[in-house]
Structure formats: C-alpha cells, structure tokens
Design a protein around this motif. Structure first.
Motif, PDB file in Angstrom:
ATOM      1  N   THR A   1     -14.762  96.389  51.047  1.00  0.00           N
ATOM      2  CA  THR A   1     -15.889  95.574  51.507  1.00  0.00           C
ATOM      3  C   THR A   1     -15.872  94.203  50.857  1.00  0.00           C
ATOM      4  OG1 THR A   1     -17.215  97.586  51.792  1.00  0.00           O
ATOM      5  CG2 THR A   1     -18.398  95.481  51.748  1.00  0.00           C
ATOM      6  N   MET A   2     -15.590  94.191  49.551  1.00  0.00           N
ATOM      7  CA  MET A   2     -15.554  92.929  48.810  1.00  0.00           C
ATOM      8  C   MET A   2     -14.484  91.992  49.373  1.00  0.00           C
ATOM      9  SD  MET A   2     -14.758  92.331  44.759  1.00  0.00           S
ATOM     10  CE  MET A   2     -13.060  92.894  44.940  1.00  0.00           C
ATOM     11  N   ILE A   3     -13.295  92.531  49.650  1.00  0.00           N
ATOM     12  CA  ILE A   3     -12.199  91.694  50.135  1.00  0.00           C
ATOM     13  C   ILE A   3     -12.446  91.252  51.576  1.00  0.00           C
ATOM     14  CG2 ILE A   3      -9.733  91.662  50.664  1.00  0.00           C
ATOM     15  CD1 ILE A   3      -9.404  93.556  48.221  1.00  0.00           C
ATOM     16  N   PHE A   4     -12.948  92.159  52.432  1.00  0.00           N
ATOM     17  CA  PHE A   4     -13.310  91.772  53.802  1.00  0.00           C
ATOM     18  C   PHE A   4     -14.322  90.633  53.780  1.00  0.00           C
ATOM     19  CE2 PHE A   4     -11.714  95.829  55.734  1.00  0.00           C
ATOM     20  CZ  PHE A   4     -11.033  95.246  56.792  1.00  0.00           C
ATOM     21  N   THR A   5     -15.338  90.774  52.916  1.00  0.00           N
ATOM     22  CA  THR A   5     -16.378  89.744  52.812  1.00  0.00           C
ATOM     23  C   THR A   5     -15.795  88.434  52.294  1.00  0.00           C
ATOM     24  OG1 THR A   5     -18.024  91.458  52.333  1.00  0.00           O
ATOM     25  CG2 THR A   5     -18.623  89.192  51.804  1.00  0.00           C
ATOM     26  N   GLY A   6     -14.914  88.530  51.299  1.00  0.00           N
ATOM     27  CA  GLY A   6     -14.289  87.329  50.752  1.00  0.00           C
ATOM     28  C   GLY A   6     -13.457  86.586  51.779  1.00  0.00           C
ATOM     29  N   VAL A   7     -12.691  87.335  52.585  1.00  0.00           N
ATOM     30  CA  VAL A   7     -11.876  86.713  53.641  1.00  0.00           C
ATOM     31  C   VAL A   7     -12.777  86.031  54.671  1.00  0.00           C
ATOM     32  CG1 VAL A   7     -10.314  87.178  55.561  1.00  0.00           C
ATOM     33  CG2 VAL A   7      -9.909  88.266  53.354  1.00  0.00           C
ATOM     34  N   LYS A   8     -13.854  86.722  55.061  1.00  0.00           N
ATOM     35  CA  LYS A   8     -14.793  86.149  56.041  1.00  0.00           C
ATOM     36  C   LYS A   8     -15.392  84.845  55.511  1.00  0.00           C
ATOM     37  CE  LYS A   8     -19.082  87.493  56.362  1.00  0.00           C
ATOM     38  NZ  LYS A   8     -19.853  86.228  56.313  1.00  0.00           N
ATOM     39  N   LYS A   9     -15.825  84.863  54.259  1.00  0.00           N
ATOM     40  CA  LYS A   9     -16.437  83.672  53.663  1.00  0.00           C
ATOM     41  C   LYS A   9     -15.428  82.528  53.564  1.00  0.00           C
ATOM     42  CE  LYS A   9     -20.072  85.995  50.993  1.00  0.00           C
ATOM     43  NZ  LYS A   9     -21.187  85.243  51.596  1.00  0.00           N
ATOM     44  N   LEU A  10     -14.173  82.875  53.284  1.00  0.00           N
ATOM     45  CA  LEU A  10     -13.125  81.847  53.198  1.00  0.00           C
ATOM     46  C   LEU A  10     -12.876  81.231  54.570  1.00  0.00           C
ATOM     47  CD1 LEU A  10     -11.119  80.623  51.119  1.00  0.00           C
ATOM     48  CD2 LEU A  10      -9.457  82.315  51.906  1.00  0.00           C
ATOM     49  N   LEU A  11     -12.812  82.074  55.609  1.00  0.00           N
ATOM     50  CA  LEU A  11     -12.552  81.595  56.964  1.00  0.00           C
ATOM     51  C   LEU A  11     -13.687  80.735  57.508  1.00  0.00           C
ATOM     52  CD1 LEU A  11     -10.975  84.774  58.601  1.00  0.00           C
ATOM     53  CD2 LEU A  11      -9.792  82.705  57.892  1.00  0.00           C
ATOM     54  N   PHE A  12     -14.929  81.072  57.129  1.00  0.00           N
ATOM     55  CA  PHE A  12     -16.091  80.337  57.625  1.00  0.00           C
ATOM     56  C   PHE A  12     -16.513  79.207  56.682  1.00  0.00           C
ATOM     57  CE2 PHE A  12     -16.369  84.147  60.191  1.00  0.00           C
ATOM     58  CZ  PHE A  12     -16.841  83.669  61.407  1.00  0.00           C
ATOM     59  N   GLY A  13     -15.696  78.944  55.658  1.00  0.00           N
ATOM     60  CA  GLY A  13     -15.973  77.832  54.760  1.00  0.00           C
ATOM     61  C   GLY A  13     -17.099  78.066  53.786  1.00  0.00           C
ATOM     62  N   GLU A  14     -17.556  79.314  53.648  1.00  0.00           N
ATOM     63  CA  GLU A  14     -18.632  79.608  52.709  1.00  0.00           C
ATOM     64  C   GLU A  14     -18.119  79.635  51.267  1.00  0.00           C
ATOM     65  OE1 GLU A  14     -20.718  83.147  53.970  1.00  0.00           O
ATOM     66  OE2 GLU A  14     -20.427  82.619  56.072  1.00  0.00           O
ATOM     67  N   VAL A  15     -16.818  79.862  51.126  1.00  0.00           N
ATOM     68  CA  VAL A  15     -16.140  79.815  49.832  1.00  0.00           C
ATOM     69  C   VAL A  15     -15.065  78.742  49.927  1.00  0.00           C
ATOM     70  CG1 VAL A  15     -14.661  81.064  48.217  1.00  0.00           C
ATOM     71  CG2 VAL A  15     -16.580  82.237  49.291  1.00  0.00           C
ATOM     72  N   PRO A  16     -14.996  77.803  48.977  1.00  0.00           N
ATOM     73  CA  PRO A  16     -14.010  76.714  49.074  1.00  0.00           C
ATOM     74  C   PRO A  16     -12.579  77.221  49.058  1.00  0.00           C
ATOM     75  CG  PRO A  16     -15.086  76.734  46.912  1.00  0.00           C
ATOM     76  CD  PRO A  16     -15.838  77.687  47.771  1.00  0.00           C
ATOM     77  N   ALA A  17     -11.706  76.507  49.772  1.00  0.00           N
ATOM     78  CA  ALA A  17     -10.301  76.904  49.884  1.00  0.00           C
ATOM     79  C   ALA A  17      -9.590  76.897  48.534  1.00  0.00           C
ATOM     80  CB  ALA A  17      -9.576  75.960  50.850  1.00  0.00           C
ATOM     81  N   LYS A  18     -10.137  76.160  47.560  1.00  0.00           N
ATOM     82  CA  LYS A  18      -9.499  76.097  46.242  1.00  0.00           C
ATOM     83  C   LYS A  18      -9.559  77.438  45.518  1.00  0.00           C
ATOM     84  CE  LYS A  18     -13.598  74.492  43.709  1.00  0.00           C
ATOM     85  NZ  LYS A  18     -14.165  73.421  42.875  1.00  0.00           N
ATOM     86  N   GLU A  19     -10.414  78.364  46.009  1.00  0.00           N
ATOM     87  CA  GLU A  19     -10.515  79.686  45.396  1.00  0.00           C
ATOM     88  C   GLU A  19      -9.371  80.599  45.812  1.00  0.00           C
ATOM     89  OE1 GLU A  19     -12.727  80.509  43.123  1.00  0.00           O
ATOM     90  OE2 GLU A  19     -13.594  78.499  43.246  1.00  0.00           O
ATOM     91  N   LEU A  20      -8.633  80.217  46.868  1.00  0.00           N
ATOM     92  CA  LEU A  20      -7.526  81.042  47.346  1.00  0.00           C
ATOM     93  C   LEU A  20      -6.413  81.063  46.314  1.00  0.00           C
ATOM     94  CD1 LEU A  20      -6.371  82.609  49.845  1.00  0.00           C
ATOM     95  CD2 LEU A  20      -5.279  80.463  50.498  1.00  0.00           C
ATOM     96  N   GLY A  21      -5.907  82.242  46.025  1.00  0.00           N
ATOM     97  CA  GLY A  21      -4.818  82.383  45.063  1.00  0.00           C
ATOM     98  C   GLY A  21      -3.541  82.821  45.757  1.00  0.00           C
TER      99      GLY A  21
END
Length: 350
Positions: free
Chosen positions: A237-257
């Motif tokens: 659930t955490m990873i699905f949510t993280g991917v969704k937030k990354l795709l929708f710009g809710e989490v900045p792209a700089k957080e991608l590792g």
C-alpha cells in the motif's frame, strides 16, 4: 562487504521475479529460451531443462525470453504450439502476473522469518515532552511508560500513536512511573507534522517523543502469519501510494531514488545486522512487484494492458501501436532510471 550483500540481495529478488514468470510459462506449455540474471555480455551460462540459464555483466535486472515474445523486438512472433503467442489472453496474463506475484510471496516469506526472529519494536516509553503540550499540562514526564489508553493495553509505541491519532475527546492514560501506576487525563490536539512521503499533514498528538527503548516482539504461530500478512499489505500500500503521489506531482521528483540508493541502503542495513537486511529485502521485493505492474509497455503491467485489450475487444492491438508504445515505454523507463541516478549522485554530493 556491504556492496557484495547489496548485489546478492538485488540479484536474489530479480531471480525470484523471473522464476515466477518461468514456472508459470512452463506450466502453460510455453517454451522458455533464456533465463537471465542481468543484462549485456554473458559472464556465465549453462543449459538445463531445455533452457539457457545465464548471468550477465550488468546486474540491474533480468529477463525470461519465451518463444514468440521479445521486448527488444515486438515483431518477433511465433505461432508454434509451444509459443507465447498462441496462448489465450488469460493464460498470458497469468504468466505476466506470476513475476510480481513471486515478489509479493517472497516478501511475505521474508516478513514471516523476521517475525520468527522476534524483531525489536519501540516500547511506549516517553522521551521528550514538549512544553505547553497536552502531555506537559497533564504532568507526563520523561521515562514514563504508557501501559494503557482508555482501558486498552498498550505494548508498542505505534499502537499508542495510532490510538491517539484516531481518538475523539479526552483520553485516560495509565502510566507506570518508578514502578507505580498513575492515571492522567488529557485531550490530544491537532498539530502540523510530516508523513512518510514528506508531505505536511495535521494529526492529533499529545506532544511526546519516544525514548528509543525497544523490546522483542514475541509472537505465536498464528500471530506470525498475521504479522507477515500485515507487513506485506502495508509495504504494498505504501509503495502504491508513493508511486501515485510521484506520478501526480504530490511528491517532488527529487525524492525518486535509483540503483545507487538501493545499494547504499542495503549496505547500511548490512551494518545493522541480518534482521535489517531481511526488512529491506522484503521492502525492495514488494517494490519490484508494484513497479512491474505499472501499465508501461516495457513492463509486465504494459503487457497485461495489451492482453486485457485483446480480452475485451477479441482482437490483438495493432502491431504498429504495440511497437510505438513499447518504444515509448523504454523511453519512460530509461528516463526514470536516469532521473533516479541523477538524484542519487546529487545526494552523494550533498
């Protein structure tokens, strides 16, 4: 040592993912030509079970090449009886889901072994008490142990935090101080905080921090299964949510590792002991399962998308569209890998 463990963990997770595809393909009667861990130049290979098994120079992935299915050239098809192309959409979807499914199963097994090893969890022992907070006003002090809230026994810090966050009105806390039981009444207040994705949120808190005291989690056999199930679902659930937030710009792209982050974190986990390595391996395994389900044509999720199309419309997607979308998929994948690598280098350089 940490680097070696990192590569072994990553290769092991990739192996299980591809093994899922391999076993499902063989079960469906599909001839598997190559089973490879890594890409590029072959370092070692042998032939067994009518399949070429190989280890290649770039250990950043792997693949199972089935007869009639080649991501590097979608036009290479075969309609022999033992070919991937002759299987029904549901059979192909089964083969495609088996890879991510193997990662989720592996994560469950790893969490199960973690539970058997009695992992340490935070005890509900208070460290810092914020001035003028509900806890401060109620008279809570450093080293107090919260043993129950509203009559519900508390054994872990997380249990306590969850109860406080979901509370309504005043709470009755039973605490242990210097061996004596005391009772405190307080009302949690909404405070600004950060969630695991770095987003600003508001949640009910009482103004205390953990003292960092831990205790081993002793579980029965049934509780061990429950622990493994809950942890696998939570990580997914955490990873699905993280991917969704990354795709929708809710989490900045700089957080991608990228792969450097994976190697570094695995290396750090190695320094903390085998339990930390298992925790991190389980999380990465879930990560691989989730990411491979994304509807990007070069990934399992993209192939599933094409087969769902065929299942609904009773015809294959046109070859031209498949080729164009596959190329676009590879561009997206390499772009994400490049961004992850760029972020990793920036982190290393401070």
């Amino acid at each position: 040592m940490g680097m070696i463990v990192s590569l072994l963990v990553l290769s092991g997770l990739i192996f299980f993912h591809e093994l899922g595809h391999y076993l499902a393909a063989r079960y469906m009667g599909v001839y598997v030509e190559v089973f490879s861990i890594g890409f590029g130049k072959k370092l070692f290979s042998f032939r067994k079970f009518d399949t070429e098994w190989s280890i290649s120079a770039i250990p950043l992935g792997g693949y199972v090449r089935m007869k009639g299915q080649d991501d590097s050239d979608p036009t290479k098809k075969s309609y022999d009886e033992d070919s991937y192309n002759t299987k029904t959409p549901l059979q192909k979807i089964f083969i495609l889901l088996a890879g991510p499914g193997a990662n989720f199963i592996l994560a469950f097994i790893l969490y199960f072994f973690i539970a058997l090893g009695s992992p340490n969890v935070l005890s509900p022992v208070i460290g810092q008490v914020l001035k003028d907070s509900p806890a401060f006003i109620a008279g809570l002090e450093t080293n107090d142990t919260i043993s129950s809230i509203d009559g519900v026994k508390i054994t872990e810090w997380k249990e306590m935090a969850d109860m406080i966050a979901s509370s309504e009105g005043t709470l009755n806390l039973e605490i242990i101080r210097d061996g004596f039981i005391e009772y405190k009444l307080l009302t949690p207040k909404l405070r600004e905080s950060k969630n695991m994705f770095g987003e600003t949120i508001y949640k009910k808190m009482i103004g205390i921090g953990s003292a960092g005291v831990t205790h081993p989690l002793e579980l029965s056999v049934s509780e061990t299964f429950s622990y493994a199930t809950e942890q696998t679902i939570f990580a997914s659930t955490m990873i699905f949510t993280g991917v969704k937030k990354l795709l929708f710009g809710e989490v900045p792209a700089k957080e991608l590792g990228g792969v450097i982050s994976i190697v570094k974190l695995t290396s750090d986990a190695t320094d903390s002991g085998w339990m930390s390595v298992l925790f991190f391996a389980a999380l990465i395994s879930v990560n691989l399962g989730v990411l491979n389900l994304l509807p990007i044509p070069a990934l399992d999720g993209g192939h599933i998308m094409f087969n769902v199309y065929e299942l609904i419309f009773r015809r294959e997607a046109s070859e031209a569209i498949i080729i164009k979308l596959t190329i676009a998929g590879w561009v997206i994948l390499f772009g994400l890998m490049g961004l992850g690598l760029f972020n990793d280098v920036n982190r290393l350089m401070g």
